[in-house]
Enzyme design. Structure first.
Site, PDB file in Angstrom:
ATOM      1  N   GLU A  17      -6.910   1.068  27.229  1.00 17.64           N
ATOM      2  CA  GLU A  17      -6.904   0.185  28.392  1.00 17.64           C
ATOM      3  C   GLU A  17      -5.984   0.703  29.492  1.00 17.64           C
ATOM      4  OE1 GLU A  17      -6.387  -3.919  27.338  1.00 17.64           O
ATOM      5  OE2 GLU A  17      -6.089  -4.505  29.416  1.00 17.64           O
ATOM      6  N   GLU A  76       7.112  -4.430  34.102  1.00 15.78           N
ATOM      7  CA  GLU A  76       8.424  -4.456  33.426  1.00 15.78           C
ATOM      8  C   GLU A  76       8.269  -4.084  31.952  1.00 15.78           C
ATOM      9  OE1 GLU A  76       7.203  -6.846  35.396  1.00 15.78           O
ATOM     10  OE2 GLU A  76       8.536  -6.589  37.114  1.00 15.78           O
ATOM     11  N   SER A 125      -4.271 -12.530  25.457  1.00 10.73           N
ATOM     12  CA  SER A 125      -3.245 -13.437  26.002  1.00 10.73           C
ATOM     13  C   SER A 125      -3.527 -14.906  25.670  1.00 10.73           C
ATOM     14  CB  SER A 125      -3.184 -13.292  27.520  1.00 10.73           C
ATOM     15  OG  SER A 125      -3.037 -11.954  27.886  1.00 10.73           O
ATOM     16  N   GLY A 130      -9.792 -11.077  24.140  1.00  9.04           N
ATOM     17  CA  GLY A 130      -9.006 -12.296  23.912  1.00  9.04           C
ATOM     18  C   GLY A 130      -7.659 -11.982  23.299  1.00  9.04           C
TER      19      GLY A 130
END
Ligand code: FAD
Length: 383
Positions: A248, A370, A132, A130
């Site tokens: 990750e 980006e 975003s 959890g």
């Protein structure tokens, strides 16, 4: 210069894990359609995860006292590589295995480790991530979900979004604000382990372009957490979450998302009497790029195994890896156009359709292209 070009090799002891894993997967996935296998780390199958747990293949790197395998990160690399190559449905245990369990081991209390890790290793409980929120994706430091201290522990209010498998998980490790406000940025953030069966939690799956519903909106409305929900130190959430992201971003999952499609296409190509020159050149180009990326990924794994935190290198592997993963479906679709008379096997057509539709997500999940390029530029001293 040449030092940085030397190859890291997987030790023979760890490489030896490949054969038994491959033998197990050949049997377990026999007859499973390629478009199902192409989902791999989107594929949720609790029974499959429990079968891996029974073989000791979840929590491979965790200490044996917590039910883990006590093996190295190289052994886990081999295991994950085989799972992804075969297109195994790993989503159920994936997030706990990859990041929540090492995170609990690193930052949690002995009681938290004792409670969660053995069940994770058995494939009995599943975790989601959890981080975003609406308006706080790339700009993660602006999260607003708040945990407020009260006499029973913490009261949780707010919302998460894009939380993969929240609707099928038992726990979430959430990044929340415990002091200050969104303007306080990195200060005042903490992490809590949320039992998703608690009252006050609403979970709504979101359907994506492919028709799958793997990620969710999660709402917290006055959820009462106990004192021991806090993981790590209060206010240290930003440092903790940054270290979690290194796990990750660096693994083989950032290079193999299109590999089931690639295998299906190569199998089809082998059946053609005269494959086009463009197809042959493409096959060579993709396989050589994959070989280089794999070496990079093994090297990043080696740095992690040495206890380093190769954040820039991990970002580079993810950026190059997702670029290749996205190139594969596009290039295969183009190459198939060279051979319009060929009958496309159904499995290949469906796999190509699925991978083409999910591919845009490859460079979003786990941090956008980006944002990673910004980190790489900073790491190289360019900004
Ligand atoms: C399949 C999938 C699974 C996911 N699973 C999870 C999960 O389990 N848990 C979780 O917490 N999140 C998850 N996410 C969310 C993911 O981490 C975010 O989508 C991602 O961080 C981008 O955030 P955003 O969607 O808010 O986009 P935004 O941050 O609003 O970005 C929009 C666009 O602006 C660009 N941009 C933003 N900031 C900058 C900048 N500083 N410089 C240059 N460009 C910029 C981005 O690159 C992007 O192109 C998942 C996403 C996907 C697609």
């Amino acid at each position: 210069m040449f030092d940085s070009l030397s190859l890291t090799r997987i030790p023979a002891d760890d490489e030896a894990l490949r054969a038994p894993v491959r033998a197990f997967l050949d049997k377990a996935l026999e007859g499973v359609a390629p478009e199902v296998r192409a989902r791999s780390w989107g594929g949720f199958d609790a029974a499959f995860s429990r079968a891996l747990g029974e073989r000791g293949w979840i929590g491979l790197t965790l200490p044996k006292e917590y039910g883990g395998g006590g093996r190295s990160l190289y052994a886990r690399f081999v295991l994950v590589e085989e799972l992804l190559r075969a297109g195994a449905p790993v989503a159920a245990h994936w997030f706990a295995d990859r990041q929540s369990a090492p995170h609990i081991l690193k930052f949690g209390t002995p009681a938290q480790a004792q409670f969660h890790l053995p069940r994770i290793c058995r494939g009995e409980v599943f975790f989601c991530i959890g981080m975003s929120e609406p308006g706080s994706g790339s700009d993660l430091a602006s999260v607003r979900t708040r945990a407020t201290r009260n006499d029973k522990g913490w009261r949780l209010d707010g919302q998460k979004i894009w939380t993969t498998n929240a609707h099928r998980s038992h726990y979430m490790i959430a990044l929340v604000r415990t002091s200050g406000d969104a303007g306080s940025r990195q200060k005042g953030l903490s992490q809590v382990i949320v039992d998703l069966s608690l009252p006050g939690i609403t979970i709504r799956p979101i359907t994506d372009l492919t028709g799958d519903a793997h990620f969710c909106e999660v709402f917290f409305d006055g959820v009462q957490l106990t004192d021991d929900a806090l993981i790590g130190a209060e206010g240290d959430g930003w440092n903790q979450v940054t270290s979690e992201l290194a796990y990750e971003r660096s693994g083989p999952e950032r290079i193999y998302s299109s590999v089931v499609l690639l295998d299906e296409w190569l199998a089809h190509l082998r059946t053609r009497r005269e494959p086009s020159q463009r197809s042959l050149a493409l096959a060579g180009r993709v396989l050589s790029a994959l070989a280089v990326l794999r070496s990079l990924s093994v090297s990043v794994n080696g740095r992690l195994a040495e206890g380093e935190s190769p954040i820039v290198e991990a970002a580079l592997v993810k950026d190059l890896g997702t670029t290749l993963e996205q190139f594969i479906p596009e290039a295969i679709a183009d190459a198939l156009g060279d051979d319009p008379d060929a009958t496309l096997p159904d499995g290949l057509a469906r796999t190509l359709q699925y991978v083409s539709q999910i591919a845009p997500a490859f460079s979003l999940r786990g941090g956008t292209r980006e944002v990673l390029r910004g980190m790489i530029a900073r790491g190289l001293g360019l900004r």
